[in-house]
Design a protein around this motif. Structure first.
Motif, PDB file in Angstrom:
ATOM      1  N   LEU A   1      43.723  38.386  49.830  1.00  0.00           N
ATOM      2  CA  LEU A   1      45.036  37.887  49.421  1.00  0.00           C
ATOM      3  C   LEU A   1      44.962  37.179  48.074  1.00  0.00           C
ATOM      4  CD1 LEU A   1      46.410  36.533  52.825  1.00  0.00           C
ATOM      5  CD2 LEU A   1      47.145  38.593  51.613  1.00  0.00           C
ATOM      6  N   ALA A   2      43.945  36.340  47.885  1.00  0.00           N
ATOM      7  CA  ALA A   2      43.789  35.633  46.615  1.00  0.00           C
ATOM      8  C   ALA A   2      43.554  36.622  45.481  1.00  0.00           C
ATOM      9  CB  ALA A   2      42.644  34.633  46.706  1.00  0.00           C
ATOM     10  N   GLN A   3      42.745  37.641  45.741  1.00  0.00           N
ATOM     11  CA  GLN A   3      42.467  38.631  44.699  1.00  0.00           C
ATOM     12  C   GLN A   3      43.716  39.437  44.370  1.00  0.00           C
ATOM     13  OE1 GLN A   3      39.504  38.817  42.967  1.00  0.00           O
ATOM     14  NE2 GLN A   3      40.820  40.034  41.640  1.00  0.00           N
ATOM     15  N   SER A   4      44.526  39.744  45.381  1.00  0.00           N
ATOM     16  CA  SER A   4      45.751  40.508  45.111  1.00  0.00           C
ATOM     17  C   SER A   4      46.713  39.704  44.245  1.00  0.00           C
ATOM     18  CB  SER A   4      46.429  40.957  46.407  1.00  0.00           C
ATOM     19  OG  SER A   4      47.005  39.870  47.086  1.00  0.00           O
ATOM     20  N   LEU A   5      46.738  38.386  44.427  1.00  0.00           N
ATOM     21  CA  LEU A   5      47.555  37.536  43.564  1.00  0.00           C
ATOM     22  C   LEU A   5      47.011  37.529  42.146  1.00  0.00           C
ATOM     23  CD1 LEU A   5      48.190  34.492  45.909  1.00  0.00           C
ATOM     24  CD2 LEU A   5      49.880  36.151  45.132  1.00  0.00           C
ATOM     25  N   ALA A   6      45.698  37.419  42.023  1.00  0.00           N
ATOM     26  CA  ALA A   6      45.075  37.371  40.697  1.00  0.00           C
ATOM     27  C   ALA A   6      45.214  38.702  39.963  1.00  0.00           C
ATOM     28  CB  ALA A   6      43.605  36.991  40.823  1.00  0.00           C
ATOM     29  N   ASP A   7      45.277  39.808  40.719  1.00  0.00           N
ATOM     30  CA  ASP A   7      45.394  41.128  40.103  1.00  0.00           C
ATOM     31  C   ASP A   7      46.827  41.469  39.707  1.00  0.00           C
ATOM     32  OD1 ASP A   7      42.698  41.545  40.394  1.00  0.00           O
ATOM     33  OD2 ASP A   7      42.876  42.770  42.207  1.00  0.00           O
TER      34      ASP A   7
END
Length: 148
Positions: A53-59
């Protein structure tokens, strides 16, 4: 492209609204009963899911530019404090949205998703921009910030 609508010198509140209001609008558009916020809040407790989830926000497109604009505004906040404050935003946001989604379902919700969203924006702006009392004291262990 949407970032250009904010102009050259947006305020922190504008940047936070830009980041969070689409999420609030998505939740408001869900049928009742909705389960999205409650599911994500629970799923986020699984470390591997939280990382995704954190990576999807950062991407997300525009994330880097948005982060850079926030950091210019919050230049007086030490990076370690800003990262620590940022790391508590996701659970805070998800928990409040999860609770509100349940209140909408059982008919006890006050206001609207939109009014709750603006309440959250005020709280997030206040937390991120608050003066730092003791920067060297407690800071929770954190990886990369979840939301900014």
């Amino acid at each position: 492209q949407r970032l250009t609508t904010l102009g050259d010198a947006p305020e922190l509140r504008d940047l936070i609204a830009y980041r969070f209001l689409p999420w609030i609008d998505l939740l408001a558009a869900q049928p009742v009963p909705g389960w999205r916020a409650r599911f994500l809040f629970q799923a986020r407790s699984v470390p591997s899911v939280a990382a995704v989830l954190a990576q999807s926000l950062a991407d997300h497109e525009g994330f880097d530019e948005l982060t850079a604009r926030m950091n210019v505004i919050l230049v007086d906040i030490p990076p370690s404090v800003l990262n620590a404050r940022s790391s508590i935003l996701a659970p805070l946001l998800m928990g409040i949205c999860s609770d509100y989604e349940g209140q909408v379902q059982d008919g006890t919700a006050r206001g609207s998703w939109q009014s709750m969203g603006y309440f959250l924006i005020d709280a997030i702006v206040g937390m991120l921009a608050a003066p730092v009392t003791r920067a060297g004291d407690y800071l929770p262990p954190t990886a990369e910030p979840d939301l900014i």
